[in-house]
Each structure stands twice: as C-alpha cells, then as structure tokens.
Design an enzyme around this catalytic site. Structure first.
Site, PDB file in Angstrom:
ATOM      1  N   TYR A 156     -30.441-145.850 -54.568  1.00  0.00           N
ATOM      2  CA  TYR A 156     -30.823-146.092 -53.173  1.00  0.00           C
ATOM      3  C   TYR A 156     -31.712-147.319 -53.009  1.00  0.00           C
ATOM      4  CZ  TYR A 156     -29.389-141.188 -52.706  1.00  0.00           C
ATOM      5  OH  TYR A 156     -28.700-140.014 -52.728  1.00  0.00           O
ATOM      6  N   ASP A 201     -33.320-127.518 -45.223  1.00  0.00           N
ATOM      7  CA  ASP A 201     -33.034-126.425 -44.284  1.00  0.00           C
ATOM      8  C   ASP A 201     -33.874-126.577 -43.010  1.00  0.00           C
ATOM      9  OD1 ASP A 201     -35.293-126.009 -45.870  1.00  0.00           O
ATOM     10  OD2 ASP A 201     -35.106-123.827 -45.885  1.00  0.00           O
ATOM     11  N   HIS A 219     -32.930-124.503 -51.238  1.00  0.00           N
ATOM     12  CA  HIS A 219     -33.397-125.602 -50.400  1.00  0.00           C
ATOM     13  C   HIS A 219     -34.795-125.967 -50.887  1.00  0.00           C
ATOM     14  CE1 HIS A 219     -30.537-126.916 -47.473  1.00  0.00           C
ATOM     15  NE2 HIS A 219     -30.166-125.673 -47.224  1.00  0.00           N
ATOM     16  N   GLU A 237     -43.351-122.261 -41.742  1.00  0.00           N
ATOM     17  CA  GLU A 237     -42.449-122.423 -40.590  1.00  0.00           C
ATOM     18  C   GLU A 237     -43.157-122.830 -39.303  1.00  0.00           C
ATOM     19  OE1 GLU A 237     -40.735-118.609 -40.983  1.00  0.00           O
ATOM     20  OE2 GLU A 237     -38.954-119.340 -42.039  1.00  0.00           O
TER      21      GLU A 237
END
Ligand SMILES: [Zn+2]
Ligand SMILES: [Zn+2]
Length: 442
Positions: free
Chosen positions: A334, A136, A131, A410
């Site tokens: 894109y 994630d 990731h 985190e």
C-alpha cells in the site's frame, strides 16, 4: 447597489449557516436514535466475520439495508464490494464515504455473547475468524450514516456515494482486491467523486475522542524477501564452503544502517524489519541457503525509493564480499495514507464541532498501513481515528488490533455516525456556499 448586493450576500450566508446548523442538529438527533440498531448490526457482523474477498453475507446485508432506504445499489464491485448512491434533493458535488468489511484469521478470546465461533481453513491451517481490526464497527457505522442521510435526502445539496469495501487487510494469495481493485473498477467515477472520507476505530484511543494528522498519516508498506545462497559444507570445516548464515547476519545488521545512517529522519520516520530468517537443519551442517522476509515502512516517496536502492546494494555487496549471492525481491504494497492538507484544514472544524474541540487531537504518523491510500491517490481524502477504548481504561491494558483480545466499546458507534454524516453534509454545504460566493450555479 453595492449595499443591496452586500445585504443579499449576507442574507444568503445567514440562511446557509442556518440550513447547515439545522441539518447538523437533525443528524445528531437521528444518529442518537439509531444507537440500538447500530449495536445490533455490529454484533451480528462481529459474530459472523468473513475474510477478505469472501464478505458474501456481510455484503448481502449491507445491500439489503441500502435498498430498503431507497438508495441506488451496485453489488459485486471488486468481488464483494457494495456501492450505494444517495442523490440529494438539491444540486451539488459528489462526496464518498468508505467502510471496509473484512475480518482476520484470528481466534477470538474475548468473552462476549456475540463472540465469533467461525473457523476456516487458511493457507492450509485451521483458524478462527475474528473482526480483530474493528471493521464490523465500520460497516455498522456506515449503514447508520446511510439511514441518517437517506431520511434527510431532500435537504442534501449533492450526492453521497457509500463505499463498502472488501479485503482491506489484503486479498487471498493470487487474487486482486481491496481499494486498489475498487478504484481500478471505477468506483470513484460515474458520478465522479470530488472528496472522500473514512475512519478507523482505534482500540487504544478512549471513546469520545478523535485523532487525526494532516499529510502523511499512515505508512507506505512493502514486503521483501532476500535469498542468500552460499555453498553447503560440514560444520566442522567452514573453510570448505561459503556460509550463508554468517552472510545473512551481516546483511541483517547492514539493513539496520539504512534507517540509522542513510535516511534523514528529521524529514520522516522509516522502519526496516526482518521478520523471519530460515536456513539450516542441523548443528554441524552449514546449509546452502538462507531465506529472510521482512517489511519496510516509509512516509516519503523519495525515502521509499532510496530504501529500496540501499537494500539492494547492501544485500548484494555483502553477499559478494563473502563469495555468496543475494537475491532481493521487494513487493510494493500500500502507498502512504495521505490526508490532503487543504481538505483536512477545511473539515477539522466539523469534527471539533461534533466531538468537542478538546476531544479532537493531532497525533504523530502511524507506521501501520491502510489501503484507503488508493482512494486518496485519485481524489482528496481525509482519514481519521475514532476512539473505541472503554473510558477510564489504561492504554497499556487495552489489546492492540489484530490480537485475540481486541475489544471495541460500542458507545463509540454514535460518534462515528455523527462524524461521517456531518463531514459529508458540511462538505456539500460548503461547496454550495463557495459556489454562491463565486457566482457559480451548479
Ligand atoms: Zn487491520
Ligand atoms: Zn483495519
């Protein structure tokens, strides 16, 4: 009579402001209490990353979580996509929140206990999966948002659609995928979505900060290839052939004049990059052909089309002047990630409220790309960046996205949950109060 009406309007406004702030407080509290779970989910996804259109286990975990929360779930959208529908206890419009789920063919080098050890065959090469773009964290954050909002469902004036999207980084060769396929399969219909929000973790922005830009935020991206064909000959007798290597180098230099000489860069930036040039096998052989590949980044549709026109003119005319031929092939990937200006203006107060005004910063456009743009082509959308770099770290020392050392702190997760939850509920509350003002009942 007028005074009575005015005071009723005032009472309604006060009650709504109160409802909004008590909902916001409840969201912040609940989000904070989920921190441990968020970290667990994130580590689990991080340790078990899956490539685009192959997010089988990720999708299963997401679907199970949503079902447990009593959210209506549809799976198998655009291959492995999962959509959850949370109907609030009060009437109102539908707002969508999106998280992308795919990992990348990158071998992780970060030394964490939840390091990915997944290895796959990718385009005939063995590679680790990681990731390395932080998707994630996106999945964990949106699972958290679902848990927060499901718990206060009765107070929500409208419906929230949770979109867990596969293959943002591109589908495997020969397959469709990502946001484009989700939209094609009707993810924004039944019930029709009125506005959509999404975020991207950013390993180069400090935790606690949020960055955004109204209008064109991320670039439109094209891939191109140019095949230059000449006439093969002995390297000692170039006059007896047509040299595609010299011709290609002229074309490469010519392509660089599109950005520097043809585009009005005060309007928007643009990039033309040749990323690979392949031709020849030996020092004394002039080869028959050369193949170049590259990418184009633009922020304005007019400029986009003009770059294509100039690429064709430059490549074919330079080749012709040398007696060679050039075949230009441009693949439009894109579109521009375009934040609806009115929606951005309306919602930025929410983010300032959530993160603190001084932590929400306006940034220049990024020349990277995001397929969130396909949702924004259909409905007004707002896409912003959430800081994931450890506090106090120097940006020059943080590893960029898509690299083996990519790292996300985190402690960013809770702010992500609060941001998306509050964008959704504030949007719905505002829709409700503007209906009341207009005298509409929904
Ligand atoms: Zn990426
Ligand atoms: Zn990404």
């Amino acid at each position: 009579m007028l005074r009575t009406l005015l005071s009723i309007a005032l009472i309604i406004a006060v009650l709504q402001a109160h409802a909004q702030s008590s909902l916001s407080a409840a969201i912040d509290q609940k989000a904070q209490s989920l921190e441990k779970k968020l970290v667990e989910w994130r580590r689990d996804f991080h340790e078990n990353p899956e490539l685009g259109n192959r997010e089988f286990k990720t999708a299963e975990k997401v679907a199970n979580h949503l079902k447990q929360l009593g959210i209506e779930v549809t799976t198998g959208i655009a291959h492995t996509g999962v959509v959850g529908l949370l109907k609030g206890g009060k009437p109102g419009p539908v707002v969508a929140l999106r998280a992308d789920m795919d990992g990348l063919p990158v071998t992780e080098r970060v030394d964490v206990p939840f390091k990915s050890k997944v290895v796959v065959d990718y385009n005939g090469q063995k590679t680790g999966v990681m990731h390395a773009c932080g998707h994630d964290t996106h999945v964990a954050i949106l699972m958290g948002v679902a848990e927060v909002l499901a718990g206060m469902k009765n107070d929500i004036p409208g419906t929230i659609k949770f979109i867990f999207q596969p293959a943002e980084e591109g589908a495997p060769e020969g397959e469709e995928g990502g946001a484009k396929l989700m939209v094609k399969e009707g993810v924004l219909d039944n019930p029709a979505v009125e506005a959509i929000f999404g975020l991207h973790i950013d390993a180069l922005i400090e935790v606690g900060k949020i960055a955004y830009k109204p209008g064109a935020t991320m670039a439109a991206v094209d891939f191109f290839s140019i095949d230059v064909t000449g006439k093969q000959t002995h390297g000692a007798y170039p006059w007896s052939g047509i040299d595609p290597i010299v011709t290609s180098s002229q074309i490469i230099m010519g392509l660089q004049t599109i950005v520097s000489r043809n585009l009005n860069l005060t309007q928007a930036p643009a990039v033309v990059t040749v990323g690979a040039v392949n031709g020849g096998i030996r020092q004394n052989i002039i080869p028959e052909s050369v193949k170049m590949i590259g990418t184009v980044r633009t922020f304005d549709e007019g400029m986009h089309m003009y770059v294509h026109k100039r690429m064709n003119e430059i490549a074919t005319n330079i080749a012709e002047s040398a007696g060679a031929t050039a075949k230009v092939n441009i693949n439009v990937m894109y579109p521009v990630t375009f934040n609806n200006e009115a929606l951005t203006a309306k919602m930025i107060g929410t983010l300032e409220n959530v993160a603190g005004k001084s932590n929400v910063n306006l940034i220049p456009a990024k020349t990277g790309a995001e397929d969130f743009s396909y949702f924004q082509q259909k409905v007004p959308g707002f896409f912003f960046f959430l800081g994931g770099m450890p506090k106090g770290k120097a940006v020059e020392q943080a590893a960029p996205h898509h690299t083996p050392d990519f790292y996300v702190d985190e402690s960013s997760l809770v702010l992500g949950v609060r941001s998306l939850s509050r964008l959704a509920t504030d949007y719905l509350q505002m829709a409700k109060s503007s209906d009341v003002k207009k005298g509409k009942s929904k």
